[in-house]
Design a protein around this motif. Sequence first.
Motif, PDB file in Angstrom:
ATOM      1  N   THR A  71     -10.189   0.006  -9.986  1.00  0.00           N
ATOM      2  CA  THR A  71     -10.458   0.168  -8.562  1.00  0.00           C
ATOM      3  C   THR A  71      -9.166   0.078  -7.754  1.00  0.00           C
ATOM      4  O   THR A  71      -8.999   0.786  -6.754  1.00  0.00           O
ATOM      5  N   ILE A  72      -8.251  -0.782  -8.175  1.00  0.00           N
ATOM      6  CA  ILE A  72      -6.948  -0.903  -7.502  1.00  0.00           C
ATOM      7  C   ILE A  72      -6.233   0.443  -7.478  1.00  0.00           C
ATOM      8  O   ILE A  72      -5.629   0.831  -6.481  1.00  0.00           O
ATOM      9  N   GLN A  73      -6.317   1.182  -8.582  1.00  0.00           N
ATOM     10  CA  GLN A  73      -5.643   2.481  -8.671  1.00  0.00           C
ATOM     11  C   GLN A  73      -6.429   3.601  -7.971  1.00  0.00           C
ATOM     12  O   GLN A  73      -5.851   4.602  -7.543  1.00  0.00           O
ATOM     13  N   TYR A  74      -7.722   3.428  -7.868  1.00  0.00           N
ATOM     14  CA  TYR A  74      -8.647   4.483  -7.438  1.00  0.00           C
ATOM     15  C   TYR A  74      -8.344   4.975  -6.019  1.00  0.00           C
ATOM     16  O   TYR A  74      -8.235   6.181  -5.773  1.00  0.00           O
ATOM     17  N   VAL A  75      -8.221   4.039  -5.084  1.00  0.00           N
ATOM     18  CA  VAL A  75      -8.022   4.411  -3.682  1.00  0.00           C
ATOM     19  C   VAL A  75      -6.641   5.006  -3.425  1.00  0.00           C
ATOM     20  O   VAL A  75      -6.532   6.071  -2.805  1.00  0.00           O
ATOM     21  N   PRO A  76      -5.534   4.389  -3.871  1.00  0.00           N
ATOM     22  CA  PRO A  76      -4.225   5.009  -3.619  1.00  0.00           C
ATOM     23  C   PRO A  76      -4.063   6.360  -4.298  1.00  0.00           C
ATOM     24  O   PRO A  76      -3.378   7.240  -3.766  1.00  0.00           O
ATOM     25  N   LYS A  77      -4.696   6.543  -5.452  1.00  0.00           N
ATOM     26  CA  LYS A  77      -4.625   7.852  -6.096  1.00  0.00           C
ATOM     27  C   LYS A  77      -5.281   8.917  -5.227  1.00  0.00           C
ATOM     28  O   LYS A  77      -4.733  10.013  -5.032  1.00  0.00           O
ATOM     29  N   LEU A  78      -6.449   8.610  -4.687  1.00  0.00           N
ATOM     30  CA  LEU A  78      -7.146   9.557  -3.813  1.00  0.00           C
ATOM     31  C   LEU A  78      -6.334   9.835  -2.557  1.00  0.00           C
ATOM     32  O   LEU A  78      -6.209  10.993  -2.124  1.00  0.00           O
ATOM     33  N   LEU A  79      -5.761   8.805  -1.958  1.00  0.00           N
ATOM     34  CA  LEU A  79      -4.930   8.991  -0.762  1.00  0.00           C
ATOM     35  C   LEU A  79      -3.699   9.829  -1.068  1.00  0.00           C
ATOM     36  O   LEU A  79      -3.279  10.660  -0.254  1.00  0.00           O
TER      37      LEU A  79
ATOM     38  N   GLU B 276       0.809  -1.209   0.000  1.00  0.00           N
ATOM     39  CA  GLU B 276       0.000   0.000   0.000  1.00  0.00           C
ATOM     40  C   GLU B 276       0.848   1.267   0.000  1.00  0.00           C
ATOM     41  O   GLU B 276       0.522   2.263  -0.652  1.00  0.00           O
ATOM     42  N   GLN B 277       1.966   1.229   0.729  1.00  0.00           N
ATOM     43  CA  GLN B 277       2.851   2.392   0.740  1.00  0.00           C
ATOM     44  C   GLN B 277       3.434   2.644  -0.650  1.00  0.00           C
ATOM     45  O   GLN B 277       3.509   3.788  -1.110  1.00  0.00           O
ATOM     46  N   LYS B 278       3.822   1.583  -1.326  1.00  0.00           N
ATOM     47  CA  LYS B 278       4.376   1.715  -2.674  1.00  0.00           C
ATOM     48  C   LYS B 278       3.345   2.297  -3.633  1.00  0.00           C
ATOM     49  O   LYS B 278       3.651   3.199  -4.427  1.00  0.00           O
ATOM     50  N   MET B 279       2.121   1.815  -3.562  1.00  0.00           N
ATOM     51  CA  MET B 279       1.078   2.298  -4.463  1.00  0.00           C
ATOM     52  C   MET B 279       0.798   3.780  -4.255  1.00  0.00           C
ATOM     53  O   MET B 279       0.694   4.551  -5.217  1.00  0.00           O
ATOM     54  N   ILE B 280       0.685   4.203  -3.008  1.00  0.00           N
ATOM     55  CA  ILE B 280       0.414   5.618  -2.721  1.00  0.00           C
ATOM     56  C   ILE B 280       1.578   6.480  -3.166  1.00  0.00           C
ATOM     57  O   ILE B 280       1.397   7.538  -3.794  1.00  0.00           O
TER      58      ILE B 280
END
Length: 341
Positions: free
Chosen positions: A242-250, A88-92
Amino acid sequence: MKSSKKTLFTLFFLVTASLGFSESALERVELEELPPADEYYIDDSPLKQILRLFDEEDYARQKAFLEQKQRKTIRKAGGINVSGGQYEQKMIHEFIARYMTNFGKQNLYKILDDGEAYRLYVRQEVKKRRLPQLLEYLPLVESEYKPTAKSRSGARGLWQFMENSIAPFLTKDDWIDERLDPWKSTGAALSKLEDNYRMFGDWPLAIGAYNCGAGAMRRALNASPVKSFWYLAEHKLIPEETIQYVPKLLAIAEIAENGEEYKVSLPLMSESRHFADFDYVRVKRSLSLRRLAHDLRLDYETLKALNAALIKEATPPDRAYDIRLPMGLAESARQVIETIQ
């Protein structure tokens, strides 16, 4: 693959590559009743590709800065707790890096600045409902704060509602499409997000479900041994969008809260602006917006924008309707309407 020019333009919003996890024993859940997502471009080394966009003379400095930021563990963004897991850290951080290029900074600034009036309204409504503040930025991910936005799949408005997902929040018929009303659709979107949170008890899951559908999210959780958004994302149990949606918002929320730290300048908002002060006047029969604007000596485009849900640019003939007006025009409008109707 599109031309290199378009690839460069969209690089900041690329979908990251598969991380190689096996799906042999896991069920992939597709988007709920939605066509395939719009175009995405796969980047097998996001940070490397991002760094290539910097001027050569700036490369070393930016590389050191980005790599230092990549080591920060983000524990909370926009009022939502984030676990410290590597995935999750990497994605954000990858999305943060995309917004830290010159283009990314300029684009983010312009979108937030152009959407100020709607941001202020969303912020106000989020505060009223005591929801996480990062939801203020969800229309940026959905539509870039454009109330007239339309996707290939048919989603419309600031919050990109599909026609099959508006009930019971909004109305659509031959005369009205409330998805196009940024104020009504904001209330509807926040109500839907609240429903999702009550259903899943977790904001990343609730926000992800806003994108792929609550039914799709439930099916993904049923297929997963771990009931976590990040587990679903890491193991590709939910759609790539959806995988990209949440980390992009964060990532956007993290930058907005710590702009100085990330060397990103964001537009200052004037909280004193009258961003949602309107008058309303009720009409009982069909009334042309153009005729009303003419008789009020009001700019037609202004009146049309305030009543964007009226898709025929006239009120319905079979029911009463409240026309939205700039503050202070209600009495004049009533007098005009009496002479017309």
